[in-house]
Motif scaffolding. Structure first.
Motif, PDB file in Angstrom:
ATOM      1  N   LEU A   1       0.760  -1.190  -0.020  1.00  0.00           N
ATOM      2  CA  LEU A   1      -0.085   0.079  -0.012  1.00  0.00           C
ATOM      3  C   LEU A   1       1.015   1.080   0.001  1.00  0.00           C
ATOM      4  O   LEU A   1       0.647   2.217  -0.783  1.00  0.00           O
ATOM      5  N   GLY A   2       1.886   1.103   0.769  1.00  0.00           N
ATOM      6  CA  GLY A   2       3.022   2.291   0.621  1.00  0.00           C
ATOM      7  C   GLY A   2       3.557   2.409  -0.683  1.00  0.00           C
ATOM      8  O   GLY A   2       3.628   3.689  -0.852  1.00  0.00           O
ATOM      9  N   GLU A   3       3.774   1.569  -1.311  1.00  0.00           N
ATOM     10  CA  GLU A   3       4.526   1.598  -2.704  1.00  0.00           C
ATOM     11  C   GLU A   3       3.607   2.313  -3.706  1.00  0.00           C
ATOM     12  O   GLU A   3       3.873   3.119  -4.293  1.00  0.00           O
ATOM     13  N   LEU A   4       2.318   1.999  -3.479  1.00  0.00           N
ATOM     14  CA  LEU A   4       1.274   2.473  -4.532  1.00  0.00           C
ATOM     15  C   LEU A   4       0.855   3.747  -4.294  1.00  0.00           C
ATOM     16  O   LEU A   4       0.755   4.762  -5.028  1.00  0.00           O
ATOM     17  N   VAL A   5       0.898   4.128  -2.992  1.00  0.00           N
ATOM     18  CA  VAL A   5       0.631   5.668  -2.474  1.00  0.00           C
ATOM     19  C   VAL A   5       1.871   6.593  -3.079  1.00  0.00           C
ATOM     20  O   VAL A   5       1.609   7.617  -3.735  1.00  0.00           O
ATOM     21  N   PHE A   6       3.111   5.913  -2.695  1.00  0.00           N
ATOM     22  CA  PHE A   6       4.246   6.815  -3.142  1.00  0.00           C
ATOM     23  C   PHE A   6       4.286   6.840  -4.628  1.00  0.00           C
ATOM     24  O   PHE A   6       4.529   7.864  -5.405  1.00  0.00           O
ATOM     25  N   HIS A   7       3.797   5.643  -5.578  1.00  0.00           N
ATOM     26  CA  HIS A   7       3.815   5.773  -6.951  1.00  0.00           C
ATOM     27  C   HIS A   7       2.719   6.725  -7.430  1.00  0.00           C
ATOM     28  O   HIS A   7       2.975   7.687  -8.241  1.00  0.00           O
ATOM     29  N   ALA A   8       1.492   7.166  -6.692  1.00  0.00           N
ATOM     30  CA  ALA A   8       0.561   8.006  -7.017  1.00  0.00           C
ATOM     31  C   ALA A   8       1.107   9.307  -6.704  1.00  0.00           C
ATOM     32  O   ALA A   8       0.817  10.196  -7.687  1.00  0.00           O
ATOM     33  N   LEU A   9       1.784   9.472  -5.827  1.00  0.00           N
ATOM     34  CA  LEU A   9       2.227  10.843  -5.474  1.00  0.00           C
ATOM     35  C   LEU A   9       3.302  11.056  -6.527  1.00  0.00           C
ATOM     36  O   LEU A   9       3.286  12.346  -6.975  1.00  0.00           O
ATOM     37  N   TRP A  10       4.222  10.228  -6.856  1.00  0.00           N
ATOM     38  CA  TRP A  10       5.246  10.541  -8.054  1.00  0.00           C
ATOM     39  C   TRP A  10       4.587  10.796  -9.350  1.00  0.00           C
ATOM     40  O   TRP A  10       4.978  11.917 -10.001  1.00  0.00           O
ATOM     41  N   ALA A  11       3.782  10.160  -9.627  1.00  0.00           N
ATOM     42  CA  ALA A  11       3.031  10.217 -10.841  1.00  0.00           C
ATOM     43  C   ALA A  11       2.194  11.730 -11.007  1.00  0.00           C
ATOM     44  O   ALA A  11       2.036  12.481 -12.024  1.00  0.00           O
ATOM     45  N   LEU A  12       1.797  12.268  -9.816  1.00  0.00           N
ATOM     46  CA  LEU A  12       1.017  13.606  -9.481  1.00  0.00           C
ATOM     47  C   LEU A  12       1.960  14.610  -9.687  1.00  0.00           C
ATOM     48  O   LEU A  12       1.663  15.422 -10.238  1.00  0.00           O
ATOM     49  N   GLY A  13       3.299  14.481  -9.045  1.00  0.00           N
ATOM     50  CA  GLY A  13       3.959  15.670  -9.287  1.00  0.00           C
ATOM     51  C   GLY A  13       5.544  15.757  -8.828  1.00  0.00           C
ATOM     52  O   GLY A  13       6.180  16.296  -8.417  1.00  0.00           O
ATOM     53  N   GLY A  14       5.977  14.062  -8.873  1.00  0.00           N
ATOM     54  CA  GLY A  14       7.590  14.061  -8.531  1.00  0.00           C
ATOM     55  C   GLY A  14       7.698  14.412  -7.363  1.00  0.00           C
ATOM     56  O   GLY A  14       7.040  14.252  -6.358  1.00  0.00           O
ATOM     57  N   ASP A  15       8.961  14.892  -7.126  1.00  0.00           N
ATOM     58  CA  ASP A  15       9.572  15.220  -5.946  1.00  0.00           C
ATOM     59  C   ASP A  15       8.707  16.369  -5.245  1.00  0.00           C
ATOM     60  O   ASP A  15       8.699  16.178  -3.883  1.00  0.00           O
ATOM     61  N   ARG A  16       8.210  17.205  -5.834  1.00  0.00           N
ATOM     62  CA  ARG A  16       7.500  18.401  -5.286  1.00  0.00           C
ATOM     63  C   ARG A  16       6.309  17.550  -4.435  1.00  0.00           C
ATOM     64  O   ARG A  16       5.795  17.933  -3.438  1.00  0.00           O
ATOM     65  N   ALA A  17       5.438  16.724  -4.965  1.00  0.00           N
ATOM     66  CA  ALA A  17       4.366  16.122  -4.508  1.00  0.00           C
ATOM     67  C   ALA A  17       4.879  15.180  -3.280  1.00  0.00           C
ATOM     68  O   ALA A  17       4.110  15.253  -2.259  1.00  0.00           O
ATOM     69  N   LEU A  18       6.019  14.548  -3.495  1.00  0.00           N
ATOM     70  CA  LEU A  18       6.546  13.779  -2.188  1.00  0.00           C
ATOM     71  C   LEU A  18       6.578  15.026  -1.087  1.00  0.00           C
ATOM     72  O   LEU A  18       6.352  14.615   0.244  1.00  0.00           O
ATOM     73  N   VAL A  19       7.016  16.109  -1.457  1.00  0.00           N
ATOM     74  CA  VAL A  19       7.568  16.975  -0.277  1.00  0.00           C
ATOM     75  C   VAL A  19       6.353  17.646   0.196  1.00  0.00           C
ATOM     76  O   VAL A  19       6.065  17.765   1.468  1.00  0.00           O
ATOM     77  N   VAL A  20       5.519  17.782  -0.599  1.00  0.00           N
ATOM     78  CA  VAL A  20       3.999  18.378  -0.020  1.00  0.00           C
ATOM     79  C   VAL A  20       3.414  17.329   0.750  1.00  0.00           C
ATOM     80  O   VAL A  20       2.803  17.533   1.947  1.00  0.00           O
ATOM     81  N   ALA A  21       3.501  15.823   0.345  1.00  0.00           N
ATOM     82  CA  ALA A  21       2.849  14.819   1.136  1.00  0.00           C
ATOM     83  C   ALA A  21       3.701  14.828   2.611  1.00  0.00           C
ATOM     84  O   ALA A  21       2.901  14.583   3.759  1.00  0.00           O
ATOM     85  N   GLN A  22       4.924  15.058   2.347  1.00  0.00           N
ATOM     86  CA  GLN A  22       5.568  14.964   3.678  1.00  0.00           C
ATOM     87  C   GLN A  22       5.143  16.159   4.792  1.00  0.00           C
ATOM     88  O   GLN A  22       4.855  16.034   5.807  1.00  0.00           O
TER      89      GLN A  22
END
Length: 439
Positions: free
Chosen positions: A65-86
């Motif tokens: 589930l964590g892998e799928l969420v990270f994939h969705a975040l990355w597809a949404l906006g790359g590093d920037r999306a991961l930073v926003v999620a953090q």
């Protein structure tokens, strides 16, 4: 909103905005997105690490589930999306900690002071995007649930079961939370039924009964056994660890002053020992001790004459949020041009790269020799790879097996490669250096 509550909310907002403005994507993040992409395309969970050439057969993959969420975040906006999620995870975590503080009877001023100190004590957890992002709010939620039940026993304690089940599918930090919950259920609640159900929930993953095998291999991997990277113990040579100790010790003293229950003292001892053994576990100690520390800190509330100062101070998180949206995420891996050159020079052969660059190459759909999650590979390959990352002579054997090597600038592995006569530098950027075997 009453002024006596504005200060603590200001502290939460400032810390969350700071995370958004300075956070960077670190190791143990991009590999989740890479595996999530593989699972999405294939429609099933692979039994090995598909982007690595080193053998990883029959690997048990639990945090799907964590892998799928990270994939969705990355597809949404790359590093920037991961930073926003953090940043969102940090905000949710601190809001839960604030709720815990208010339930403990802490004053707003004391709560704000403790909340301001938390980011300094846990910078590597709050300001670096890793898989641990999921565990931040979930651990805080677990602590709120346990302390709420300790004050007034209700059937809500059974919420622990679905919490553990979801958490186990996201990140291995569930083990720390489950140990704390076990301490509560044994020393305070004395409920073996909830305890058994919570531990059973740990196995509600795609791996089912093999979930235990996954956690066993993670805890007995070479990085864990040798204290490498994210498994490094607390060290006086690490400035961030020194700051943690400087903040955590007063927190613990204040918490004891607030007269915690016996189960809290036992959990506190466990988390303290865990933090010494593995420094990244310090976040759990800080989140657990924050509420009693605030309750033990007796400060007068902010006077009405200073209301204007509190209102004006809100400009700080606003400025930080503007800066967060304006800036580009910090480049921590080789850029696209250098990665493309590395792939071209490798001519289809697996690339040897350090942990972060290997994860990024995997995310690009490229094949590397070995990468995170390292526990998926034989211990011998893990040991050889870590020797290379540490810049030790034993790792030269691994380097000589490859023609193209991509490595982080100024790392021990890069410094050793620069001294090896068999390789020449073929390119570099602000984050990485590319080496090719001399013909």
């Amino acid at each position: 909103m009453r002024v006596e509550r504005r200060l603590s909310w200001l502290a939460v907002a400032a810390a969350s905005a700071l995370s958004a403005s300075v956070a960077a994507v670190g190791a143990d993040a991009r590999w989740l997105a890479a595996l999530g992409a593989v699972i999405t395309r294939a429609g099933h969970i692979p039994s090995s690490v598909p982007y690595a050439a080193a053998p990883s057969h029959d690997w048990v993959n639990v945090p799907v589930l964590g892998e799928l969420v990270f994939h969705a975040l990355w597809a949404l906006g790359g590093d920037r999306a991961l930073v926003v999620a953090q940043a969102v995870a940090v905000a949710a975590t601190l809001m839960l900690v604030l709720r815990d503080m208010r339930a403990a009877g802490a004053s707003d001023t004391a709560s704000a002071l403790v909340l301001v100190a938390i980011p300094f004590a846990t910078a590597s957890s709050l300001f670096v995007v890793r898989a641990q992002m999921f565990s931040l709010p979930l651990f805080a939620l677990l602590v709120v649930l346990l302390r709420s039940d300790a004050r007034l026993r209700t059937p809500r304690i059974w919420l622990l079961v679905p919490l553990v089940a979801v958490w186990s599918n996201l990140h291995g930090g569930v083990l720390a939370g489950l140990v704390v919950a076990t301490i509560y259920l044994l020393f305070q609640r004395r409920s073996l039924a909830v305890l058994a159900a919570a531990w059973a929930a740990l196995f509600v993953t795609p791996a089912l009964l093999h979930t235990g095998e996954y956690y066993w291999t993670v805890l007995h991997s070479e990085p864990a056994a040798s204290g490498f990277g994210l498994w490094a113990p607390l060290s006086w040579h690490n400035p961030l660890d020194v700051i943690f100790v400087a903040v955590a010790v007063p927190f613990v003293v204040l918490a004891v002053r607030a007269r915690p229950r016996r189960w809290e003292l036992v959990a506190l001892a466990f988390l303290a020992l865990s933090s010494i053994h593995v420094a990244r576990n310090s976040i759990w100690l800080v989140l657990f001790v924050a509420a009693p520390a605030a309750a033990g800190l007796h400060l007068r509330e902010i006077s009405a004459s200073r209301r204007l100062l509190v209102v004006v101070a809100w400009v700080v998180p606003v400025v930080l949020l503007v800066a967060a949206f304006a800036r580009e995420p910090v480049q921590s891996v080789a850029g696209p041009a250098l990665r493309a050159k590395a792939v071209r020079l490798a001519a289809g052969a697996p690339l040897l790269a350090d942990a972060e660059d290997a994860e990024q190459l995997a995310l690009d759909g490229r094949r590397v020799w070995i990468a995170n999650p390292l526990d998926a590979f034989p211990r011998g390959d893990q040991r050889l790879y870590l020797a290379w990352l540490r810049g030790r002579p034993a790792g030269d054997v691994l380097v000589r097996r490859h023609r193209v090597v991509l490595v982080t600038l100024a790392s021990p592995a890069q410094r050793r490669l620069a001294q090896m006569r068999g390789f020449r530098e073929a390119g570099r950027d602000v984050a990485a250096v590319l080496y090719v075997r001399a013909s």
